[in-house]
Design an enzyme around this catalytic site. Structure first.
Site: not given
Length: 174
Positions: A122, A117, A129, A84
């Site tokens: 998002n 995950e 990624y 985060a």
């Protein structure tokens, strides 16, 4: 694979192991994140005490904590549990730097897979990624406590060269 722009030394985030004195800042970042569960001081302290758990923080050049990552290294796999970024530092490369640090760690430790995950909603994280070589491999229906699906993503390494092996998505993300 992704070509990263050259960065001056003052632009490169400082990545370091999370310390107990970082917990309050990490909790604040977590509370502002996409997560529906909330990490607690006890959770973080327990993670810091586990030998297979690795917690790293990214700091601005001025020393402010901008992002964090929690992962487990078990056998020949790394599982990213949480990453985060403070909302005021999003899209400044801090999560990317933490993921690059994770990939370098995985290569050094001869990891076969990096798994994570991500919330279906998002899109920014999924895009990040994907630029790093992750592919979508499955859906965990209702994975998050609010019922949102989790998209399983995977990064695979060649066992001999330790290079990332591009894989096609196994699912379609709509």
């Amino acid at each position: 694979m992704e070509m990263l722009p050259e960065r001056s030394p003052s632009d490169v985030p400082n990545i370091a192991a999370m310390r107990s004195e970082d917990i309050a800042d990490v909790l604040a970042i977590d509370a502002a994140s996409f997560q529906s569960h909330r990490t607690t001081t006890d959770n973080l302290q327990e993670e810091m005490d586990r030998p297979w758990s690795h917690l790293w923080v990214a700091r601005t050049p001025q020393g402010q904590l901008a992002a964090f990552i929690v992962l487990w290294h078990v056998a020949d796999e790394v599982h990213v549990l949480n990453v985060a970024t403070d909302p005021s530092f999003r899209r400044h490369g801090y999560a990317r730097a933490l993921m690059h640090h994770t990939i370098a760690f995985a290569k050094k430790h001869e990891v076969r897979l990096v798994l994570l995950e991500v919330r279906r909603s998002n899109g920014a994280a999924m895009a990040l990624y994907r630029t790093l070589g992750f592919s979508a491999m499955g859906v965990r229906r209702g994975y998050y406590s609010d019922g949102e699906d989790g998209i399983e993503m995977m990064l695979t390494f060649d066992p001999k060269t330790k290079e990332i092996v591009p894989q096609p998505d196994e699912i379609t993300i709509a």
